[in-house]
Design a protein around this motif. Structure first.
Motif, PDB file in Angstrom:
ATOM      1  N   PRO A  12      18.248 -38.282  20.167  1.00 55.04           N
ATOM      2  CA  PRO A  12      19.502 -36.958  20.944  1.00 55.04           C
ATOM      3  C   PRO A  12      18.584 -35.731  19.864  1.00 55.04           C
ATOM      4  CG  PRO A  12      19.141 -38.385  18.190  1.00 55.04           C
ATOM      5  CD  PRO A  12      17.980 -38.797  19.011  1.00 55.04           C
ATOM      6  N   ASP A  66      23.357 -30.764   4.572  1.00 52.19           N
ATOM      7  CA  ASP A  66      22.917 -31.477   4.560  1.00 52.19           C
ATOM      8  C   ASP A  66      21.139 -31.436   4.724  1.00 52.19           C
ATOM      9  OD1 ASP A  66      25.222 -32.120   5.863  1.00 52.19           O
ATOM     10  OD2 ASP A  66      25.110 -31.413   7.536  1.00 52.19           O
ATOM     11  N   HIS A  70      18.283 -36.502   4.865  1.00 56.09           N
ATOM     12  CA  HIS A  70      18.751 -37.710   5.888  1.00 56.09           C
ATOM     13  C   HIS A  70      19.843 -37.844   6.998  1.00 56.09           C
ATOM     14  CE1 HIS A  70      16.602 -40.398   2.913  1.00 56.09           C
ATOM     15  NE2 HIS A  70      17.249 -39.840   2.199  1.00 56.09           N
ATOM     16  N   GLN A  71      19.465 -36.644   8.009  1.00 55.65           N
ATOM     17  CA  GLN A  71      19.859 -36.630   8.935  1.00 55.65           C
ATOM     18  C   GLN A  71      19.447 -36.547  10.538  1.00 55.65           C
ATOM     19  OE1 GLN A  71      23.195 -34.598   8.337  1.00 55.65           O
ATOM     20  NE2 GLN A  71      22.747 -34.942   6.206  1.00 55.65           N
ATOM     21  N   ARG A  72      20.626 -36.491  11.348  1.00 56.39           N
ATOM     22  CA  ARG A  72      19.924 -36.698  12.958  1.00 56.39           C
ATOM     23  C   ARG A  72      19.582 -35.855  13.282  1.00 56.39           C
ATOM     24  NH1 ARG A  72      23.628 -35.978  16.654  1.00 56.39           N
ATOM     25  NH2 ARG A  72      22.489 -37.443  18.084  1.00 56.39           N
ATOM     26  N   ARG A 110      21.070 -32.683   1.017  1.00 52.77           N
ATOM     27  CA  ARG A 110      20.747 -34.055   0.994  1.00 52.77           C
ATOM     28  C   ARG A 110      19.985 -34.644   1.664  1.00 52.77           C
ATOM     29  NH1 ARG A 110      26.580 -36.824   1.507  1.00 52.77           N
ATOM     30  NH2 ARG A 110      26.563 -35.320   3.688  1.00 52.77           N
ATOM     31  N   ARG A 162      19.527 -32.967  15.002  1.00 52.52           N
ATOM     32  CA  ARG A 162      20.649 -31.819  15.019  1.00 52.52           C
ATOM     33  C   ARG A 162      20.473 -30.680  15.874  1.00 52.52           C
ATOM     34  NH1 ARG A 162      25.012 -31.054  12.293  1.00 52.52           N
ATOM     35  NH2 ARG A 162      24.640 -31.756  10.054  1.00 52.52           N
ATOM     36  N   GLU A 180      22.610 -26.770  15.662  1.00 52.94           N
ATOM     37  CA  GLU A 180      24.350 -26.272  15.600  1.00 52.94           C
ATOM     38  C   GLU A 180      24.712 -25.051  14.932  1.00 52.94           C
ATOM     39  OE1 GLU A 180      26.739 -29.034  15.828  1.00 52.94           O
ATOM     40  OE2 GLU A 180      26.251 -30.163  14.745  1.00 52.94           O
ATOM     41  N   ARG A 184      15.109 -43.021  17.506  1.00 54.18           N
ATOM     42  CA  ARG A 184      16.034 -42.629  16.624  1.00 54.18           C
ATOM     43  C   ARG A 184      15.538 -41.764  16.105  1.00 54.18           C
ATOM     44  NH1 ARG A 184      18.838 -43.635  11.613  1.00 54.18           N
ATOM     45  NH2 ARG A 184      16.727 -45.320  11.365  1.00 54.18           N
TER      46      ARG A 184
END
Lengths: 322, 322, 322, 322, 322
Positions: free
Chosen positions: A198, A62, A67-69, A65, A71, A73, A194
């Motif tokens: 989150p 991730d 282009h994540q939201r 790459r 978050r 984790e 957006r």
């Protein structure tokens, strides 16, 4: 690209390892806290870091790459955080988004940047000047980064607020072309929403998690950041509502302006049809039309046309049709 | 129709049974993991599979009938998953939906396809090249399928994003016919939302379930897929908002254009009414109208018409009515 | 700026310390309850208070910076509350927001004001006249402040309600310019919503928290304030819905008015085209047109014009086009 | 009115009691399961059933009065379920709602119908042909009824989907009268939503209740019905969104069509004003107008009018104004 | 004002005390259940009741001030309930809201009315005729009052439903003035929503509370009332949606009607311009215009005008422009 790579012992920049290997070595020996700062690393570049520090492959994928939201984790001992910093560009009156991925372990913190986020350098400088904060470990660094990113939303909100005020001025000032700017602004507001909404949820879960590793002080800090994010999301939501209203208001004003125009045009049509009728009358071929033989018949007719038209003009002016 | 039917032992394709009976036999003896891949099976075809592997009749009925919503249901030992893969068709600029039903048992996985989903073959090939993944059992295969389906939403989101940008260009470029494309796109966005939103909920429940059969690693994988689905649904939601705004903007621009037209038409009407009035004046039958006897009366009148019209034309041009 | 600084013993104003040092001393010896009231303190001014009373730096920073959302946060023993009082300004028909930050400890309460909130002085006076309330400690003072702030929302809601009624009258009375007022009002409603909605959530959490420090009586009081805030937020929500409807209604009425105008204009056009046609007819150059030679041909033609026009006028009047 | 009244022993229709008394007797002796099916019973008719089977007066009152929302309530040992079956009427393109109330006890099931619901007879026939299902008792009958009702929502959803497609064709085909059908359809969609949404919640609560009386198999069945209801409600929600968009699209298209009309009308006005000006010119009374004395002056003028008009016609045709 | 004041022993009206003092005495001795019914009591009037029965000052203050939201609060042993009864006024087609505050203790119930709520008298009469209900104590009386209030929402919902149908008829019947009625109705629907929605939440909490004082029978009763309130709120929500759609439909129809008008007007303009052109042609001063010398030139010209106009009229009539 490695932007910065340093080891902190007891809150002070202890070493600037010449290679990542030295950093790993330091980490392994738990000699301090390593902070590795990367800019758009290639898969190859990042894989060595990931393997040495035991980062989870999914999070690594991730982070490469992008282009994540936003978050947050937990992967075993490591916390993986995605932040979407935003910046208001004054020249173009747009909002620019970038992406920061943060891996937080017990003895290291890795930051991966996508896009221009000069803020990270600033955070490092500020932390280096406050050793008592740095001493608290990687988590404190994460909180400082989150705080900085969220604080930087403030000017964006202000910028968007100013844009909305400008648009209101345009709309009520009669600029029918405002539609485009309203739309573009609403698009930015939606994207901003957006990027932040989150995050509020993730921070709330973090603040309320029953983890022992978070000391009460850190929890308060997280709650403070959370309150700031909430403030931002609530303001964005109110922007969204206002823009949606401004869209309808603009549509209404366009119709109102059309009414005004129709009135104006009709008034002029009425003013101009009168001479037409008069010329028609004196163009009739009746044998007995006394006016035609008057000496001043022609000037009389012209005067009639002008005077009736003037009366109409004044009448319409008073009725505010003109 | 049986698309593929194989048994995997220790992560490697061990046997390609000539008939399903051999597969069942292998399953019973727990000699490995069977993966049966079916395409639009008839009730009769599927009933043998269902009976042998003990699939629940309710799930079987749903799998044959298709037209299900994305979901994830536990039937005793077997997990039943419905996925709605989506594909963006460049030629027609539309989104095509298909349906995959997956039954996951301890020693088998059955996939039932409705519609063209070539992705499943790809997943199988990729897994066969990564034995360490296949070795983890049917659940790992399920996760790989879900990952592939969710990853494939990415290009759809991009395609829809591009479509929205095209529509914006059309709307602001003055194409009043954009309404139809906006509507069709919003229809696709609504359908896409229906295909993805329930999946997010199902994955969240799966990730947070207190099942022992899910190892922590798998849970992280599910959370990762969940984060990707959430990203997709949030983007779709923002598309929905933007399309709803674009509808109003388009309506406003149609009205603005009507205003412009009315102005243009009225300006021309004003320009053309002037000659009418002048011809009317010189058509009057007064005995004493000096101009009528002038040698250049007629050209004078014509010149008057043309010049007043020209002045008006320039005036309107400057006022941007023309 | 220190607005007021007093120590209360057993519910009565015991001392008015000449300096904050005396107040801290009193607090330390637990001789009573100190209430320090500050107005827009500078960082320097506030830092002494904060350090002496052990206020949390994060809360202190927020209190100095202001521009917070309403919230309620626990920092160890100290409760930090942000309130957004609102006032309806009759002259300008707008809502003015200010900000009050309250720190509540066991033996002290610190109030920090941003903007004009004369209400705090009133609360102090009321409490000083009810010693049995003051005796309950800083928490009771906090509740009294919250009660006062929420009570003061009442007149704002009423003011906005009256504004909406005025706007309705304007809209249905045909004032097309109402758009601007509708928009401005909806903007205020959105801001008011932002000031009150988070408060409802904070109060609910407070009322349901399992803290021992809240006695049942205080809990009832909080629930009562909560019910009042809910009433306010529900009314604001209904205002929002009504304003959103009024926007559409206004748009519709603008269109209806345009229809009426178009009818009126067309009717006049029809009335005026008749004389034009008649003058045209008698302006034709046919050799044999009997009317032209009639003695009363000319008056007849004029009468014809007037009478047909009159008939049309009456007809349109009856059809309510005029 | 008693529609059917039978006793089932071991899954088979054992007796068809001539009176309800026999049925009660059988119930009391627990000789089997009684299924009493009533159609719009009067208060008197139903009171005997209610008293004998110990139905709760509140549920009985609701069952007689009808006009209930779908729900599922436990009254001691008895379960009370309200279902709103729907039927799509092809001729009128409308949705017809009826109401079924079901009382489920340990040894009996009572169904009360309001409106035409032939489905119940079908359910009974199907169950009588599957004794193994009937043997599971009244709960299984309830589930079969719920399944049937929910299954019957499918054709309604399809019918509404077809209606929406027809409306889209009408709207884009230029039928301005589509407004009425859109509105009527949206009204039906809203009503359908009201009939199904609460059912989803009730089924979810039933599936997740910790009742012992529900065996795992039944729970799976309920979850399956639940999934189908969810699919229906999600589709209805998407219909609602599409209809709301179609309303705006229709409004836009009406405006677009008005623009087209205005263009067309203005083009014709321009074409027709040219002959008017030319006739005006040659109607002027100048002494020296050479054209007036030409032999072919008149045909020339006529030709001029026609040719300029033609040129304009072609020009407008090319600009797509005509 | 004391409306009624009675003591019930064993379900029967035992005494009608001449003064409140007697009632308090009875309560203290637990000789029965007292029901005191007050209408808009002054602070003084109510304070004696409150003190004697130990009502909480906060609830008392709310009950005197009125303008509360529907809610349900526990103050120690006493339950405080606010209800907003509604009544549909046929003459004015509006909804009238009043307010009932109920205090429920172990041996007493106090009802405070604001506005006309004759229903309370009815409830008392009905209860007095059903001693077995009254015997259950003050809680049963409360439930009967809530039941009555909620039942009375039924006719209001029906009245609003009829109003919506009337408005639909008006809108589709072409009454452009419908906007005002739509708006007024939507305003009432919003207010009604505000009066009922919080009640549903309060009843749900009551039904699910783990209080021992609520016997299972009462709980079923509350659930039944809850289901009815839910039905009302769902219908109101559907009204809101329909009214919001009707607003847009009305706007569309206004535009459609404008289109029709424009067509009609343009058709008439085209019909009337033809005679103008013909009179223009024969008003030209060419020397050689054969028609001018025809014996029937003039009638021919008139006939030409009429016939071309007629042809146009028929053409437009067929094209449905007229």
């Amino acid at each position: 690209m490695i932007v910065d790579n340093a080891i902190y012992v007891d809150g002070r920049r202890a070493a600037e390892p010449s290679s990542l290997e030295e950093t790993y070595e330091a980490c392994r020996q738990r000699r301090g806290v390593a902070w590795i700062d990367l800019y758009k690393p290639t898969e190859k570049e990042f894989s060595s870091v990931a393997q040495e520090l035991g980062l989870h492959p999914l999070a690594v994928e991730d982070a490469i790459r992008a282009h994540q939201r936003p978050r947050l984790e937990r992967y075993g001992e490591t916390l993986f955080v995605v932040l979407i910093p935003a910046r208001y560009l004054d020249e173009s009156e747009t909002v620019e988004f970038s992406e920061v991925h943060v891996f937080v372990g017990e003895y290291f913190i890795v930051t991966v940047r996508h896009g221009e986020v000069s803020a990270l350098g600033e955070v490092r400088r500020r932390l280096e000047s406050e050793p008592e904060l740095l001493r608290r470990g990687p988590r404190a660094i994460l909180h400082a980064i989150m705080d900085r990113v969220v604080d930087a939303y403030g000017p964006v909100v202000e910028g968007l607020g100013t844009d909305i005020e400008e648009i209101e001025a345009e709309v009520f000032g009669g600029n029918a072309r405002a539609s485009r700017r309203i739309y573009e602004l609403s698009r930015e507001v939606v994207e901003f929403q957006r990027a932040t909404r989150p995050l509020a949820g993730a921070l709330e879960r973090l603040a309320e998690s029953h983890e022992h590793s978070i000391d009460p002080e850190a929890r308060k800090y997280i709650r403070d950041i959370h309150a700031h994010v909430l403030r931002v999301t609530e303001q964005i939501e109110s922007f969204r509502q206002m823009l949606s209203n401004v869209l309808i208001v603009n549509l209404t004003l366009v119709s109102v302006r059309q009414n005004d125009q129709t009135k104006k045009i009709s008034a002029w049509a009425a003013i101009l049809i009168v001479p037409t009728i008069i010329t028609g009358i004196y163009g009739m071929n009746f044998e007995r039309m006394p006016e035609l033989t008057w000496t001043f018949g022609y000037p009389f007719a012209l005067a009639l046309m002008v005077s009736i038209s003037l009366v109409l003009y004044v009448t319409f002016k008073r009725a505010e049709w003109l």
